[in-house]
Design a protein around this motif. Structure first.
Motif, mmCIF file in Angstrom:
data_model
loop_
_atom_site.group_PDB
_atom_site.id
_atom_site.type_symbol
_atom_site.label_atom_id
_atom_site.label_comp_id
_atom_site.label_asym_id
_atom_site.label_seq_id
_atom_site.Cartn_x
_atom_site.Cartn_y
_atom_site.Cartn_z
ATOM 1 N N TYR A 112 55.310 -6.920 29.352
ATOM 2 C CA TYR A 112 54.775 -5.565 29.221
ATOM 3 C C TYR A 112 55.932 -4.588 29.042
ATOM 4 C CZ TYR A 112 52.196 -1.285 30.345
ATOM 5 O OH TYR A 112 51.635 -0.041 30.302
ATOM 6 N N LEU A 113 55.999 -3.970 27.868
ATOM 7 C CA LEU A 113 57.052 -3.016 27.546
ATOM 8 C C LEU A 113 56.506 -1.605 27.762
ATOM 9 C CD1 LEU A 113 58.394 -4.698 24.271
ATOM 10 C CD2 LEU A 113 59.139 -5.074 26.636
ATOM 11 N N ILE A 116 57.481 1.378 25.357
ATOM 12 C CA ILE A 116 57.246 1.279 23.915
ATOM 13 C C ILE A 116 55.773 1.517 23.643
ATOM 14 C CG2 ILE A 116 57.405 -0.155 21.854
ATOM 15 C CD1 ILE A 116 60.106 0.524 22.996
ATOM 16 N N SER A 117 55.470 2.594 22.939
ATOM 17 C CA SER A 117 54.081 2.914 22.626
ATOM 18 C C SER A 117 53.724 2.413 21.239
ATOM 19 C CB SER A 117 53.863 4.428 22.696
ATOM 20 O OG SER A 117 54.523 5.073 21.616
ATOM 21 N N ASP A 118 52.436 2.427 20.943
ATOM 22 C CA ASP A 118 51.960 2.014 19.628
ATOM 23 C C ASP A 118 52.537 2.926 18.550
ATOM 24 O OD1 ASP A 118 50.490 0.328 17.984
ATOM 25 O OD2 ASP A 118 48.776 1.672 17.956
ATOM 26 N N LYS A 119 52.676 4.213 18.865
ATOM 27 C CA LYS A 119 53.239 5.168 17.916
ATOM 28 C C LYS A 119 54.680 4.821 17.584
ATOM 29 C CE LYS A 119 54.175 10.119 17.331
ATOM 30 N NZ LYS A 119 54.074 11.454 17.967
ATOM 31 N N ASP A 120 55.472 4.459 18.616
ATOM 32 C CA ASP A 120 56.865 4.075 18.390
ATOM 33 C C ASP A 120 56.950 2.868 17.484
ATOM 34 O OD1 ASP A 120 57.755 6.063 20.124
ATOM 35 O OD2 ASP A 120 57.659 4.736 21.865
ATOM 36 N N ALA A 121 56.132 1.871 17.788
ATOM 37 C CA ALA A 121 56.172 0.629 17.015
ATOM 38 C C ALA A 121 55.727 0.866 15.582
ATOM 39 C CB ALA A 121 55.293 -0.428 17.684
ATOM 40 N N ASP A 122 54.693 1.689 15.397
ATOM 41 C CA ASP A 122 54.213 1.963 14.050
ATOM 42 C C ASP A 122 55.262 2.696 13.220
ATOM 43 O OD1 ASP A 122 51.823 0.762 14.513
ATOM 44 O OD2 ASP A 122 50.709 2.607 14.898
ATOM 45 N N TYR A 168 53.867 -7.057 24.734
ATOM 46 C CA TYR A 168 52.744 -6.118 24.694
ATOM 47 C C TYR A 168 53.267 -4.694 24.845
ATOM 48 C CZ TYR A 168 49.551 -10.039 24.994
ATOM 49 O OH TYR A 168 48.868 -11.206 24.710
ATOM 50 N N LEU A 169 52.625 -3.763 24.134
ATOM 51 C CA LEU A 169 53.035 -2.368 24.161
ATOM 52 C C LEU A 169 52.424 -1.650 25.364
ATOM 53 C CD1 LEU A 169 52.650 -1.508 20.367
ATOM 54 C CD2 LEU A 169 54.489 -2.739 21.542
ATOM 55 N N PHE A 170 52.738 -0.357 25.501
ATOM 56 C CA PHE A 170 52.316 0.447 26.644
ATOM 57 C C PHE A 170 50.810 0.405 26.887
ATOM 58 C CE2 PHE A 170 50.773 4.573 28.199
ATOM 59 C CZ PHE A 170 51.386 4.601 29.444
ATOM 60 N N ASP A 171 50.017 0.385 25.810
ATOM 61 C CA ASP A 171 48.557 0.395 25.952
ATOM 62 C C ASP A 171 47.973 -1.009 25.901
ATOM 63 O OD1 ASP A 171 49.011 -0.209 23.328
ATOM 64 O OD2 ASP A 171 47.641 1.287 22.497
ATOM 65 N N TRP A 172 48.826 -2.017 26.067
ATOM 66 C CA TRP A 172 48.437 -3.436 26.045
ATOM 67 C C TRP A 172 48.016 -3.903 24.655
ATOM 68 C CZ3 TRP A 172 50.023 -6.809 29.391
ATOM 69 C CH2 TRP A 172 50.362 -6.373 30.678
ATOM 70 N N THR A 173 48.498 -3.207 23.629
ATOM 71 C CA THR A 173 48.370 -3.727 22.272
ATOM 72 C C THR A 173 49.285 -4.933 22.121
ATOM 73 O OG1 THR A 173 47.881 -1.536 21.362
ATOM 74 C CG2 THR A 173 48.688 -3.215 19.815
ATOM 75 N N ALA A 174 48.769 -6.018 21.563
ATOM 76 C CA ALA A 174 49.567 -7.232 21.396
ATOM 77 C C ALA A 174 50.635 -7.030 20.336
ATOM 78 C CB ALA A 174 48.673 -8.406 21.020
ATOM 79 N N GLY A 175 51.865 -7.386 20.658
ATOM 80 C CA GLY A 175 52.975 -7.330 19.724
ATOM 81 C C GLY A 175 53.366 -8.722 19.270
#
Length: 293
Positions: A112-113, A116-122, A168-175
């Motif tokens: 769990y990172l 790192i948010s989904d916005k950062d990764a995108d 996994y990102l901050f909101d538990w989106t799978a990376g």
């Protein structure tokens, strides 16, 4: 070994290691982490204090982890914050000496990172895919590797020990999986891609394994030694308060078990502080993993 039920978050205790399937969490500690005592309290829904525990950030993290693990078919899960009764020095010592094995035996490790948010990764994905034409999961790699998770001492064993690992990102989106990032990780944190893909490192020289920890830090000085025990299959009693002596003890134990003379291939660093800085001479062992960097 104490585990959480992923459906109810009830703690269940097993004698010795659990021989079934379980998920395990790897994360960096933040604010409002949930202790064993607080998790016990949270499970007593009749007590008003339970609601206060459930509002904490650490409880929400555990709940998110359990939900993802349950969705993947795991009935049980392990979290270091609440599955160890740290008020018991004997239990804490046993857990730390067993931790590498617990990560190795887990069916799946969820990293769990939190930073790192989904916005950062995108955002990172957009720039990297346009420049390097990488696929989506590999494209996230550079941004994910900026996470604080990659700088901590304890997460080193949590990176190499599990047989299966996904970020996994901050909101538990799978990376991406560890294998997706193995080549990028090799260039950034200097652990061979083959080690990350196979989990096999017994033939890697001691000095090189210690170098993997050269840029990592721990909150407690002693933990810089204790977090590396599993990488060398050694066990030591925990003596919090011994300071830098812990790393000396670790090296002595490693050499006793391996006879690998690469352990002496370190370089003195004059700008490091240690308990023996005022001494004129030094022994055969390094002050910290940083001297293997």
């Amino acid at each position: 070994m104490r585990l959480l039920r992923t459906d109810t978050l009830q703690l269940v205790e097993f004698m010795g290691d659990f021989d079934g399937r379980y998920a395990i969490l790897s994360h960096t500690w933040g604010r409002e982490e949930i202790s064993f005592q607080e998790m016990v309290l949270a499970n007593k829904s009749t007590q008003p204090e339970a609601d206060a525990v459930k509002e904490k950030a650490g409880y929400r993290k555990i709940r998110g982890f359990a939900a993802v693990a349950a969705e993947d078919g795991h009935e049980y899960a392990w979290v270091d914050t609440c599955c160890i009764d740290k008020s018991s020095s004997a239990e804490l010592s046993e857990a730390i000496n067993s931790m590498f094995r617990w990560y190795r035996n887990a069916a799946h490790c969820y990293v769990y990172l939190a930073d790192i948010s989904d916005k950062d990764a995108d955002a990172d994905l957009a720039t990297r895919t346009s420049r390097l034409n990488l696929n989506s999961r590999r494209g996230m790699g550079l941004e994910l590797c900026h996470s604080r998770w990659f700088t901590r001492g304890w997460t080193l064993q949590e990176l190499v020990a599990p047989v299966s690992l996904r970020f996994y990102l901050f909101d538990w989106t799978a990376g991406p999986t560890r294998e997706d990032l193995s080549n990028q990780l090799e260039s950034i944190i200097k652990i061979p891609a083959e080690v990350l893909e196979t989990g096999e490192f017994s033939e890697i020289p001691v000095a090189e394994r210690l170098k993997w920890a050269s840029n990592r830090v721990t909150t407690r000085v002693e933990d810089m030694a204790y977090c590396l025990m599993g990488l060398f299959d050694v066990n030591m009693p925990l003596l919090y308060g011994e300071g830098h002596k812990a790393f000396l003890r670790l090296q002595e134990e490693i050499y006793r078990n391996t006879n690998d003379e690469s352990i002496f291939a370190w370089t003195s660093s004059s700008n490091q502080q240690a308990w023996f800085d005022d001494h004129q001479y030094r022994g055969l062992f390094a002050r910290s993993p940083a001297e293997f960097g």
